[in-house]
Design a protein around this motif. Structure first.
Motif, PDB file in Angstrom:
ATOM      1  N   ALA A 448       0.852  -1.193   0.000  1.00 19.71           N
ATOM      2  CA  ALA A 448       0.000   0.000   0.000  1.00 19.71           C
ATOM      3  C   ALA A 448       0.884   1.237   0.000  1.00 19.71           C
ATOM      4  CB  ALA A 448      -0.916   0.010   1.215  1.00 19.71           C
ATOM      5  N   ARG A 449       0.448   2.233  -0.789  1.00 17.44           N
ATOM      6  CA  ARG A 449       1.232   3.471  -0.906  1.00 17.44           C
ATOM      7  C   ARG A 449       0.528   4.590  -0.145  1.00 17.44           C
ATOM      8  NH1 ARG A 449       3.575   6.108  -6.577  1.00 17.44           N
ATOM      9  NH2 ARG A 449       5.403   7.072  -5.606  1.00 17.44           N
ATOM     10  N   TYR A 450       1.341   5.444   0.475  1.00 14.32           N
ATOM     11  CA  TYR A 450       0.799   6.543   1.276  1.00 14.32           C
ATOM     12  C   TYR A 450       1.399   7.862   0.796  1.00 14.32           C
ATOM     13  CZ  TYR A 450      -0.779   2.678   4.092  1.00 14.32           C
ATOM     14  OH  TYR A 450      -1.390   1.526   4.496  1.00 14.32           O
ATOM     15  N   GLY A 451       0.516   8.847   0.621  1.00 16.44           N
ATOM     16  CA  GLY A 451       0.923  10.160   0.150  1.00 16.44           C
ATOM     17  C   GLY A 451      -0.193  11.151   0.359  1.00 16.44           C
ATOM     18  N   THR A 452      -0.133  12.255  -0.367  1.00 15.32           N
ATOM     19  CA  THR A 452      -1.144  13.306  -0.180  1.00 15.32           C
ATOM     20  C   THR A 452      -2.002  13.550  -1.412  1.00 15.32           C
ATOM     21  OG1 THR A 452       0.487  15.010  -0.786  1.00 15.32           O
ATOM     22  CG2 THR A 452       0.249  14.472   1.561  1.00 15.32           C
ATOM     23  N   GLY A 453      -1.706  12.895  -2.537  1.00 13.32           N
ATOM     24  CA  GLY A 453      -2.573  13.102  -3.691  1.00 13.32           C
ATOM     25  C   GLY A 453      -1.974  12.612  -4.984  1.00 13.32           C
ATOM     26  N   TYR A 469       2.277  11.681  -8.747  1.00 13.19           N
ATOM     27  CA  TYR A 469       1.870  11.492  -7.355  1.00 13.19           C
ATOM     28  C   TYR A 469       2.400  12.636  -6.503  1.00 13.19           C
ATOM     29  CZ  TYR A 469       0.185   6.854  -8.481  1.00 13.19           C
ATOM     30  OH  TYR A 469      -0.524   5.797  -9.020  1.00 13.19           O
ATOM     31  N   ARG A 470       1.625  12.993  -5.489  1.00 16.02           N
ATOM     32  CA  ARG A 470       1.993  14.092  -4.592  1.00 16.02           C
ATOM     33  C   ARG A 470       2.295  13.553  -3.198  1.00 16.02           C
ATOM     34  NH1 ARG A 470      -0.402  18.669  -7.093  1.00 16.02           N
ATOM     35  NH2 ARG A 470       0.028  18.403  -9.312  1.00 16.02           N
ATOM     36  N   GLY A 471       3.406  13.979  -2.646  1.00 16.48           N
ATOM     37  CA  GLY A 471       3.741  13.666  -1.264  1.00 16.48           C
ATOM     38  C   GLY A 471       3.874  12.204  -0.961  1.00 16.48           C
ATOM     39  N   ALA A 472       4.222  11.383  -1.960  1.00 19.92           N
ATOM     40  CA  ALA A 472       4.289   9.932  -1.756  1.00 19.92           C
ATOM     41  C   ALA A 472       5.710   9.423  -1.646  1.00 19.92           C
ATOM     42  CB  ALA A 472       3.578   9.213  -2.901  1.00 19.92           C
ATOM     43  N   GLY A 473       6.682  10.290  -1.785  1.00 21.50           N
ATOM     44  CA  GLY A 473       8.065   9.845  -1.703  1.00 21.50           C
ATOM     45  C   GLY A 473       8.511   9.111  -2.949  1.00 21.50           C
ATOM     46  N   GLU A 474       9.721   8.570  -2.905  1.00 23.55           N
ATOM     47  CA  GLU A 474      10.255   7.830  -4.040  1.00 23.55           C
ATOM     48  C   GLU A 474       9.504   6.515  -4.217  1.00 23.55           C
ATOM     49  OE1 GLU A 474      14.469   7.377  -4.214  1.00 23.55           O
ATOM     50  OE2 GLU A 474      14.829   9.218  -3.096  1.00 23.55           O
ATOM     51  N   ASN A 475       9.536   6.034  -5.450  1.00 22.23           N
ATOM     52  CA  ASN A 475       8.837   4.785  -5.751  1.00 22.23           C
ATOM     53  C   ASN A 475       9.732   3.602  -5.399  1.00 22.23           C
ATOM     54  OD1 ASN A 475       6.800   3.103  -6.741  1.00 22.23           O
ATOM     55  ND2 ASN A 475       6.343   4.526  -8.400  1.00 22.23           N
ATOM     56  N   ARG A 476       9.743   3.286  -4.115  1.00 19.72           N
ATOM     57  CA  ARG A 476      10.536   2.170  -3.597  1.00 19.72           C
ATOM     58  C   ARG A 476       9.858   1.653  -2.339  1.00 19.72           C
ATOM     59  NH1 ARG A 476      13.246   3.923   0.808  1.00 19.72           N
ATOM     60  NH2 ARG A 476      13.567   6.171   1.059  1.00 19.72           N
ATOM     61  N   PRO A 477      10.112   0.409  -1.970  1.00 15.55           N
ATOM     62  CA  PRO A 477       9.442  -0.132  -0.777  1.00 15.55           C
ATOM     63  C   PRO A 477       9.946   0.523   0.503  1.00 15.55           C
ATOM     64  CG  PRO A 477      11.077  -1.671  -1.632  1.00 15.55           C
ATOM     65  CD  PRO A 477      10.974  -0.573  -2.628  1.00 15.55           C
ATOM     66  N   GLY A 478       9.071   0.554   1.523  1.00 16.09           N
ATOM     67  CA  GLY A 478       9.437   1.097   2.822  1.00 16.09           C
ATOM     68  C   GLY A 478       8.775   2.432   3.095  1.00 16.09           C
ATOM     69  N   LEU A 479       8.519   2.695   4.361  1.00 15.97           N
ATOM     70  CA  LEU A 479       7.907   3.949   4.790  1.00 15.97           C
ATOM     71  C   LEU A 479       8.982   4.965   5.167  1.00 15.97           C
ATOM     72  CD1 LEU A 479       4.926   2.677   6.987  1.00 15.97           C
ATOM     73  CD2 LEU A 479       4.779   3.803   4.764  1.00 15.97           C
ATOM     74  N   ASN A 480       8.688   6.226   4.871  1.00 11.93           N
ATOM     75  CA  ASN A 480       9.559   7.327   5.247  1.00 11.93           C
ATOM     76  C   ASN A 480       9.163   7.842   6.633  1.00 11.93           C
ATOM     77  OD1 ASN A 480      10.940   7.364   2.668  1.00 11.93           O
ATOM     78  ND2 ASN A 480       9.036   8.208   1.823  1.00 11.93           N
ATOM     79  N   PRO A 481      10.006   8.636   7.265  1.00 15.03           N
ATOM     80  CA  PRO A 481       9.676   9.151   8.603  1.00 15.03           C
ATOM     81  C   PRO A 481       8.349   9.906   8.675  1.00 15.03           C
ATOM     82  CG  PRO A 481      11.999   9.483   8.135  1.00 15.03           C
ATOM     83  CD  PRO A 481      11.382   8.999   6.867  1.00 15.03           C
ATOM     84  N   ASP A 482       7.950  10.562   7.579  1.00 14.53           N
ATOM     85  CA  ASP A 482       6.688  11.318   7.612  1.00 14.53           C
ATOM     86  C   ASP A 482       5.460  10.450   7.315  1.00 14.53           C
ATOM     87  OD1 ASP A 482       7.038  10.809   4.939  1.00 14.53           O
ATOM     88  OD2 ASP A 482       6.757  12.885   4.272  1.00 14.53           O
ATOM     89  N   GLY A 483       5.656   9.127   7.142  1.00 16.27           N
ATOM     90  CA  GLY A 483       4.545   8.223   6.862  1.00 16.27           C
ATOM     91  C   GLY A 483       4.262   8.003   5.396  1.00 16.27           C
ATOM     92  N   SER A 484       4.987   8.666   4.510  1.00 15.78           N
ATOM     93  CA  SER A 484       4.809   8.441   3.078  1.00 15.78           C
ATOM     94  C   SER A 484       5.570   7.189   2.664  1.00 15.78           C
ATOM     95  CB  SER A 484       5.312   9.641   2.277  1.00 15.78           C
ATOM     96  OG  SER A 484       6.713   9.813   2.453  1.00 15.78           O
ATOM     97  N   GLY A 485       5.320   6.735   1.443  1.00 14.66           N
ATOM     98  CA  GLY A 485       6.000   5.556   0.930  1.00 14.66           C
ATOM     99  C   GLY A 485       5.115   4.331   0.935  1.00 14.66           C
ATOM    100  N   TYR A 486       5.724   3.172   1.091  1.00 16.40           N
ATOM    101  CA  TYR A 486       5.011   1.896   0.945  1.00 16.40           C
ATOM    102  C   TYR A 486       5.112   1.037   2.196  1.00 16.40           C
ATOM    103  CZ  TYR A 486       4.536   2.453  -4.140  1.00 16.40           C
ATOM    104  OH  TYR A 486       4.201   2.875  -5.410  1.00 16.40           O
ATOM    105  N   ALA A 487       4.039   0.268   2.438  1.00 15.16           N
ATOM    106  CA  ALA A 487       4.024  -0.739   3.497  1.00 15.16           C
ATOM    107  C   ALA A 487       3.499  -2.040   2.919  1.00 15.16           C
ATOM    108  CB  ALA A 487       3.150  -0.286   4.661  1.00 15.16           C
ATOM    109  N   LEU A 488       4.120  -3.153   3.276  1.00 20.02           N
ATOM    110  CA  LEU A 488       3.673  -4.469   2.820  1.00 20.02           C
ATOM    111  C   LEU A 488       2.328  -4.802   3.466  1.00 20.02           C
ATOM    112  CD1 LEU A 488       4.294  -7.125   1.291  1.00 20.02           C
ATOM    113  CD2 LEU A 488       5.454  -7.927   3.365  1.00 20.02           C
TER     114      LEU A 488
END
Length: 985
Positions: A448-453, A469-488
C-alpha cells in the motif's frame, strides 16, 4: 481507422495503389507465365487459388509454401491474412482466430479432420473455460494446408457456428523424393526487452523405393522473449475502472474546494471519472518445443493408412508488476490497504477524524457513449487531501511471478482409407487429443502506498496520460519518517491447472452413383467423448504476520513506457523472481494436496457428441454442388460445485483421516476453502466453507441441413450459393460453474450459478459469392453473407426456470431452489468480403482483401470479440534468388472483454448512471493496424537465408470504455525480428 505513427504502412498502401495502374499491360506476360511452373510466392498463390476455384463450398486456403514466404510464426499469424478472418494478438503473437465478425469461441479448428485440444499459457486464459483454440502452440512449419470453410457441409465436423478451419499436416508419400528434409536455425530478437533467443526447426521425410511406406519426423525449438509496457485503470477495489462522482459520499468535493474554478460541487455531480491511474510492466519468455511424426502405409491403390502424432509444450513464465492509484478510495475517505470501500472498511484517520480528498482544477469534457447516451468525463484533475494532511492511502504496488506457467497440446490420429471397389470407398478416422494449461505457482506481494494526492490529465486514447503522485516519496518499498511511501499489506500464492481432452471415432462411406446429375453419395457417423476440468489450489501460510517482505528491490527500467508517448510517472519497483519465490516459500506451511484444493473454483464436465450425416453431391454442365443433413446429439454431464450450509459439516485437519458428514455424504471435508492453518494455532474445523458436487445431465438434439451450389458462369468465373444451419456449443463455465449464495424467504428459495439447460447456439446462414479468375494467380472475389443466431448467452442473475435441489439452512430440509443465472437471446450478422490479388509486372505482385461484418445482439450490445472491419494489403517481389513480402493487416474495434464471463456476471446487464439505465460499458479494443515483412535470399540451391519482422511500426494497442474519452488501457509490445538459415536436401 487512423494511420497515426504508421508512416511506413501509409507508404505501402500508396505504393500498392500506384503499382496497380500497370495491370493492363500484363496480359501477354501472364499468359506466358501460365505455361511454366513458378516457385515460391507465385506457386503458393496459384495452388491456393486453384483449391478455392474448384471447391464446391466457399473456402479460403493457406498452403505451406505461402506460410514459408510470410512473416508468420504460428498458424494464427497465417490465417489472419485471409478475408473475413481476424485474430486476437497477445504480446505481438496471434493466438485466437475469429471468423466473419464473431468471437473465437464460434470458430472450430480441426487438425486432419478431428478436433484438437490446445491450452493457454496465461493464467487468466487458463481459468476462462472458453472453447476458443489457442494456436500459440502450433508453429506454422507443421502446416501442409489450411482450408477455411465459410459455408457448411454435412460431412464436416459440427461445432463451427461461424466457420470451420481444417489444418492438414504433410503425408510422407506425397513427397517427390525418397529422402528429403529441411533444417533451419537462427535467432529471434525482441527489441523492447532487448533480448535474443535461439530458433531451430528440422524435418526429414523418407519413403521406400516402392513408394508404399513413408515417414516424416519433425522437431522444433523456438524461443522468444516478450515485454509489454502499459498504462491502465487497473487497481484494487472500487478504484479499478470508471465510475461517477457522488458528492454525498465524496464529502471533500465542495463549493469551497472548487473555489476559483468557476464550478460548484453540483457541476461535478454524476461526472464520469477514472478510479485510478496505473502502470503495468510485464516480462516473460515463450519457449516452445515439440515435434510431429507421421507414418504412412499404402501397399496398393486400394488401402491407405496414415498415423500422425503431434506434441508441443510451451514454457511461459511471466513476471507482472503494477503501480496503481486509488483515487476513488481517497475521495470516499477510505484507507483499506486493498481498496475496499464498504461501510466496514478502514477510514482515513487524522487525529480520530475521517478526511476526504477533494478535486482541484477539474477539466470536464462531454462524451457520447457507444449507445448514444450523453455523459461528462473528468478529463483531468488533482485528487488531493486538504493541505497539511499527513500521508494517507493513495494506491498500491504489486509484483506477481507466474512460475511453472506452461501450455501443452498433443494429438494422435489414425486415418485409414479403403477403396472397396471402383464405386465404394470407406474411411475411418480415430483420434485422441489432450491440452493442459498450468501455472505451478502464481505468487506475489502487495504494497500500500501513502501520500497526499495524485494529479492526472487524459489525452488522446492512443497516448499515455499525464500522471504525477503528490507527497508519496520515491517509488521504492518502505515507509519514510513522515509516513509516506510503501508498506507491505498482502501476499498470495495459488496455482491453476486446466485439462481439456477428447477421443473420437469417425466412419465414412462414399458411393459413386453417376446417375443423371447425381455423382457421389456420402454418409457417416461420429462419436466424441470430451472432458474438461479446471483445478485451483492455494497453500497455507505459517502465520498471519507478513514479515518484512522479499529481500531487496529493482527499479523499473529507465525506458519503461517511452513508446507510449506520454508524461506519466513511469517509475516503480519490483522484486526479482527468485526473491519473490524465496519469500513465499519461507511463508508457506506444508500441508497436504487435499487441503490446498480449492473446490469452489473447480469445473468438472463431460460432453459426448454423437452425429450421423448423409450428403448427396451433384453435377451437370456448369452446375455442381451438394446437399445434406447432419443430426447431432450433445449430452452434457456436469458436477456442479455446491456450498454446504455453514456449520453443517466439520473440516478435516491436514494429515488426519477424512471426516464424514452425515447430512451431506458427498461433502468434500478435506479441502481448505477459506480455512487458515497457522503454526501454533489450533485448527478450527468450522472455519471456511465446505462444498459438495451436484450432478447435472442434459441432452440436446439438432438437425443441421446444408446445401452448396456452384455455377461456372464461364471458364474463368464462378458463382456460389450456400445455405446451412450450424451449431456452436456453450462455454464450459456457463454450464458447469459453481452454485453460490443460496437463500430462502417468504417468496421461495434462490441460488446463483450456472445454467446447465442452455442449449447449443444455432445459426441459420446464407452465403452468396462471385469469383473472377481473370488471369493466372489473379482473382477478384465478392462475398455477401447473413447469419441469424439463436441461443447467444446473456449473462446475469435472473431467474430462468432452472432449478436445483438444495437444503434450506433455516429448517434443514431439502427444497427446490430457483437458479439466478444466464439466459439466451438472438443475434444477427450480415456482411461483405472483397478480395483482389494479381501479379503486377515482372516479379511484382499484390494481394488485398477487406471485410465488413455487422453484428446485432437482441439486447443492443456489441457481440464480444467481434470486429466489424478487417483487411489486408500486401505486396511481393520474387525472382530466382530473392523473394520479399510486405503485409499490412488491420482489425477494427471490438469488445475485448472475456468471451467466457461468469454466468452471473453483469457483462450483459444494465448500469444506472445519473438515474438513467444503460448497458454496462464493455472494454473496447480500438482498431489496430500492423505491418510485417519477410525476405528470403537463395545463396545457392537448397540454401536460403531469411529475415522476418513483425510489428514493424511498434503499434500501440488502445482500449476504452463507453467512448474513446474513457481510456481504459494502452500498451505496446515492441518489434520481433527473426533471422534464419534454411537448408533443404
Amino acid at each position: 481507422m487512423t494511420m497515426k505513427h504508421k508512416p511506413l504502412a501509409a507508404a505501402v498502401a500508396l505504393a500498392m495503389l500506384g503499382l496497380s495502374g500497370h495491370a493492363g499491360a500484363q496480359q501477354v506476360d501472364e499468359q506466358a507465365i501460365q505455361k511454366v511452373e513458378v516457385p515460391g510466392i507465385r506457386a503458393s498463390l496459384a495452388r491456393s487459388l486453384n483449391v478455392k476455384r474448384n471447391a464446391t463450398a466457399n473456402v479460403e486456403v493457406v498452403t505451406a509454401e505461402d506460410v514459408g514466404k510470410m512473416p508468420d510464426k504460428n498458424l494464427a499469424d497465417s490465417l489472419q491474412r485471409l478475408p473475413g478472418v481476424a485474430v486476437r494478438t497477445d504480446y505481438d503473437e496471434a493466438e485466437k482466430v475469429s471468423m466473419r465478425g464473431t468471437n473465437p469461441d464460434m470458430s472450430l479448428i480441426m487438425f486432419n479432420g478431428h478436433a484438437v485440444s490446445t491450452a493457454d499459457w496465461y493464467i487468466a486464459d487458463q481459468n476462462s473455460s472458453s472453447r476458443s483454440t489457442s494456436l500459440s502452440l502450433v508453429p506454422s512449419s507443421v502446416l501442409n494446408q489450411a482450408v477455411v470453410y465459410k459455408t457448411a457441409q454435412a460431412n464436416l465436423v459440427d461445432g463451427g457456428l461461424a466457420g470451420t478451419i481444417n489444418v492438414t499436416t504433410r503425408k510422407p508419400l506425397a513427397q517427390k523424393e525418397r529422402l528429403s528434409g529441411v533444417v533451419s536455425a537462427g535467432i529471434s530478437h525482441a527489441d523492447l526487452p532487448g533480448k535474443s533467443a535461439p530458433d531451430a526447426n528440422a524435418s526429414i521425410n523418407w519413403k521406400n523405393a516402392a513408394g508404399t511406406l513413408g515417414v516424416i519426423v519433425q522437431g522444433f525449438a523456438e524461443k522468444r522473449h516478450i515485454r509489454r509496457d502499459s498504462v491502465s485503470r487497473l487497481a484494487y477495489g472500487a478504484s479499478s475502472g470508471w465510475d461517477v462522482i457522488n458528492t454525498s459520499t465524496m464529502k471533500g468535493v465542495t463549493d469551497a474546494s472548487l473555489a476559483g474554478t468557476g464550478l460548484t460541487a453540483a457541476d461535478l455531480e454524476g461526472v464520469r471519472m477514472p478510479g485510478s491511474m496505473s502502470s503495468e510492466f510485464v516480462e516473460g519468455v515463450r519457449d516452445r518445443k515439440g515435434g510431429l511424426f507421421s507414418l504412412q502405409y499404402k501397399p496398393d491403390d486400394r488401402l491407405d493408412v496414415t498415423t500422425t502424432a503431434f506434441y508441443s509444450k510451451m514454457k511461459a513464465n511471466n513476471h507482472g508488476r503494477l503501480t496503481s492509484g486509488a483515487m476513488y478510495s481517497m475521495l470516499l475517505g477510505k484507507a483499506d490497504p486493498l481498496g475496499a470501500v464498504t461501510a466496514s472498511a478502514a477510514n482515513t484517520n487524522v487525529d480520530g477524524r475521517q478526511v476526504y480528498a477533494s478535486i482541484r482544477n477539474p477539466v470536464i469534457v462531454d462524451e457520447t457513449t457507444m449507445y448514444g447516451h450523453p455523459l461528462r468525463v473528468l478529463q483531468g484533475a488533482e485528487i488531493v487531501f486538504p493541505d497539511g494532511t499527513p500521508p494517507q492511502y493513495v494506491g498500491n504496488s504489486e509484483a506477481f511471478y507466474r512460475d511453472g506457467a506452461t501450455a501443452e497440446s498433443a494429438f494422435l490420429d489414425v486415418d485409414a482409407g479403403w477403396r472397396v471397389s471402383d464405386d465404394l470407398r470407406l474411411k475411418a478416422l480415430l483420434s485422441t487429443t489432450r491440452g493442459v494449461g498450468k501455472t505451478a505457482r502464481d505468487q506475489g506481494t502487495t504494497w500500500a502506498r501513502y501520500g497526499t494526492g495524485v494529479a492526472y490529465r487524459l489525452g488522446d486514447v492512443d497516448d499515455a496520460p499525464f500522471v504525477q503522485y503528490r507527497g508519496a516519496g520515491e517509488n521504492r518499498p518502505g515507509l519514510n519518517p513522515d509516513g509516506s511511501g510503501y508498506a507491505l499489506v498482502g501476499r498470495t500464492a495459488s496455482s491453476t491447472r486446466t485439462v481439456d481432452r477428447e477421443s473420437s471415432i469417425q466412419l465414412d462411406a462414399e458411393y459413386r452413383l453417376d446417375w443423371r446429375m447425381l455423382t457421389t453419395f456420402e454418409t457417416g457417423v461420429r462419436y466424441a467423448d470430451h472432458r474438461r476440468r479446471n483445478e485451483r489450489t492455494s497453500p497455507a501460510f505459517r502465520a498471519p504476520a507478513l514479515g518484512s517482505g522479499p529481500a531487496g528491490y529493482v527499479p523499473y527500467p529507465a525506458d519503461f513506457g517511452l513508446d507510449l508517448d506520454g508524461t506519466f510517472d513511469n517509475t516503480g519497483f519490483y522484486f526479482t523472481p527468485q526473491a519473490l519465490k524465496d519469500y513465499i516459500a519461507a511463508s508457506i506451511r506444508p500441508t497436504t494436496p487435499e487441503f490446498e484444493r480449492r473446490v469452489v473454483n473447480e469445473i468438472d464436465m463431460r460432453e459426448r457428441q454423437t452425429a450421423f450425416y448423409v450428403m448427396q453431391s451433384f453435377e451437370r454442365g456448369a452446375w455442381s454442388g451438394n446437399a445434406g443433413l447432419r443430426f447431432v446429439r450433445t449430452r452434457v454431464d456436469a458436477d456442479i460445485v455446491t456450498p454446504v450450509p455453514a456449520g453443517a459439516c466439520l473440516k478435516t485437519e491436514p494429515g488426519q483421516p477424512a471426516l464424514a458428514c452425515a447430512a451431506y455424504p458427498g461433502a468434500i471435508t478435506t479441502a481448505g476453502d477459506g480455512s487458515t492453518y497457522h503454526e501454533g494455532v489450533p485448527f478450527d474445523p468450522r472455519a471456511g466453507l465446505v462444498y459438495f458436487k451436484t450432478p447435472s445431465e442434459r441432452s440436446f438434439d439438432n438437425f443441421l441441413p446444408s446445401v452448396n451450389v456452384r455455377y461456372a458462369l464461364r471458364p474463368d468465373m464462378v458463382a456460389r450459393f450456400g445455405a446451412s444451419r450450424t451449431i456452436g456449443r456453450q462455454n464450459y463455465n456457463v454450464l458447469g460453474a459453481g452454485y453460490g449464495t443460496p437463500g430462502c424467504n417468504a417468496s421461495g428459495c434462490t441460488v446463483t450459478g450456472p445454467n446447465p439447460g442452455l442449449k447449443p447456439l444455432t445459426s441459420d446462414n446464407a452465403d452468396l459469392s462471385w469469383s473472377w479468375y481473370f488471369a493466372p494467380r489473379a482473382v477478384l472475389a465478392v462475398d455477401v453473407f447473413h447469419s441469424s443466431i439463436d441461443g447467444y448467452v446473456k449473462t446475469g442473475t435472473v431467474t430462468q426456470g432452472e432449478t436445483v435441489q438444495l437444503v434450506d439452512p433455516r429448517d434443514n430440509t431439502v427444497k427446490t431452489f430457483f437458479v439466478n443465472t444466464s439466459s439466451q437471446q438472438g443475434a444477427r450478422i450480415k456482411g461483405i468480403e472483397v478480395a483482389f490479388e494479381r501479379p503486377l509486372w515482372g516479379s511484382f505482385g499484390m494481394t488485398s482483401n477487406v471485410s465488413r461484418a455487422r453484428t446485432k445482439v437482441d439486447d443492443g450490445r456489441p457481440m464480444v470479440g467481434a470486429s466489424e472491419w478487417a483487411g489486408n494489403l500486401g505486396g511481393y517481389f520474387e525472382n530466382d534468388r530473392l523473394s520479399a513480402r510486405l503485409v499490412w493487416n488491420y482489425r477494427g474495434k471490438y469488445v475485448s472483454s472475456t468471451t467466457a464471463p461468469a454466468p452471473t456476471a453483469n457483462s450483459q446487464g444494465q448500469s444506472v448512471i445519473n438515474g438513467v439505465a444503460m448497458p454496462t460499458a464493455p472494454t473496447m479494443a480500438k482498431g489496430v493496424a500492423t505491418l510485417a515483412a519477410s525476405v528470403n535470399y537463395t545463396i545457392r540451391p537448397g540454401l536460403v537465408v531469411s529475415v522476418d519482422a513483425t510489428n514493424l511500426t511498434n503499434t500501440k494497442r488502445a482500449h476504452y470504455r463507453y467512448s474513446e474519452a474513457e481510456q481504459q488501457k494502452l500498451d505496446v509490445a515492441g518489434r520481433q525480428v527473426y533471422v534464419n538459415v534454411k537448408y533443404r536436401f
